[in-house]
Scaffold this active site. Sequence first.
Site, mmCIF file in Angstrom:
data_model
loop_
_atom_site.group_PDB
_atom_site.id
_atom_site.type_symbol
_atom_site.label_atom_id
_atom_site.label_comp_id
_atom_site.label_asym_id
_atom_site.label_seq_id
_atom_site.Cartn_x
_atom_site.Cartn_y
_atom_site.Cartn_z
ATOM 1 N N PRO A 2 6.029 -7.016 -3.667
ATOM 2 C CA PRO A 2 6.452 -5.525 -3.125
ATOM 3 C C PRO A 2 7.501 -5.280 -4.632
ATOM 4 O O PRO A 2 8.935 -5.414 -4.682
ATOM 5 C CB PRO A 2 7.312 -6.026 -2.001
ATOM 6 C CG PRO A 2 8.374 -6.621 -1.987
ATOM 7 C CD PRO A 2 7.637 -7.643 -3.152
ATOM 8 N N GLU A 3 7.443 -4.152 -5.200
ATOM 9 C CA GLU A 3 8.190 -3.271 -6.011
ATOM 10 C C GLU A 3 8.516 -1.882 -5.177
ATOM 11 O O GLU A 3 7.667 -2.261 -3.788
ATOM 12 C CB GLU A 3 8.235 -3.339 -7.417
ATOM 13 C CG GLU A 3 7.736 -5.057 -8.279
ATOM 14 C CD GLU A 3 7.361 -4.634 -9.540
ATOM 15 O OE1 GLU A 3 7.288 -3.640 -10.132
ATOM 16 O OE2 GLU A 3 6.088 -4.781 -9.891
#
Length: 275
Positions: A2-3
């Site tokens: 996840p960004e």
Amino acid sequence: MPELPEVETVRVGIEPVLLGGVLSDVVINRFDLRGGIPEDFAERVKGAVITRTERRGKYIFIVFDNGQLAVLHLGMSGRIRIYKADEDYVPEKHDHVVLRMQGGARVVFNDPRRFGMLYLVAVDEIDNVAPFALMGPEPLGNGFSGAVLHERLAGKRGPIKSALLDQRVVAGLGNIYVCEALYRVRVSPFRVAGQVSAAECDDLARAIRDVLNAALASGGSSLKDYRQADGELGYFQHSFDVYGREGEACKNCKAPIERSVQSGRSTFYCTQCQV
DNA sequence: CCCACGACCTGCTGGC
DNA sequence: TGCCAGCAGGTCGTGG
């Protein structure tokens, strides 16, 4: 996984399940995530009402009415599954935490690599504790601009690629979106961060916002089989210009996209376009 | 202070 | 089929 876009997509997915509800039960199957889940996590939040959720960089905040704030980070491989009130929980390998709401809905945190984090902070202390005290501005917020970016890069001798991964410079960027943003503005990832001009920082700040907004609109990127909290796949991975495209033709000049390693992370870029 | 690097974990892929 | 090397969206502590 996840960004910023993926984390925000997860937050938006869990919010309707949590907001205004009572956390009736917490099951913790293992405590040894990064930093460790505190032993008294459950007793400190069980029975409390969730008043809001927020995101700061790649972290999700769950705020309770008893003054506690749960900090959740998905690490590299963390995922969230939601079970509605009428759905049966189907355990999966690496389900480390199950939050159960009054009424029966569940939010499950699954993380094979266990680089994720879950802990509690007093809500009025959150801005004073690491890493939030030193965290850079939200790239989609009002506090971010080319001028701000230029100032925060001043004096940095390392490469721009590494600087943009530093959460103290700007919050929420990771390997994918840094590669994509630098490609969009045709700036080499090897440029000395402090020597990127004010004009280039204007372009870069805009490109960062554009690529994050585009990814958000697609529900994030699904590498491996990352899913949104509702089980839907994000699809921004189909829109990558350079990330993961080593050897493929540059969309602009047809030269092969190169991969090299900077501070231990793969960088994808075009040697011809990015100078 | 700044920066590069290894460590932390599991799982998947590709080559032999 | 098995086995091993290499790679993966992140962060933190160490040491130069």
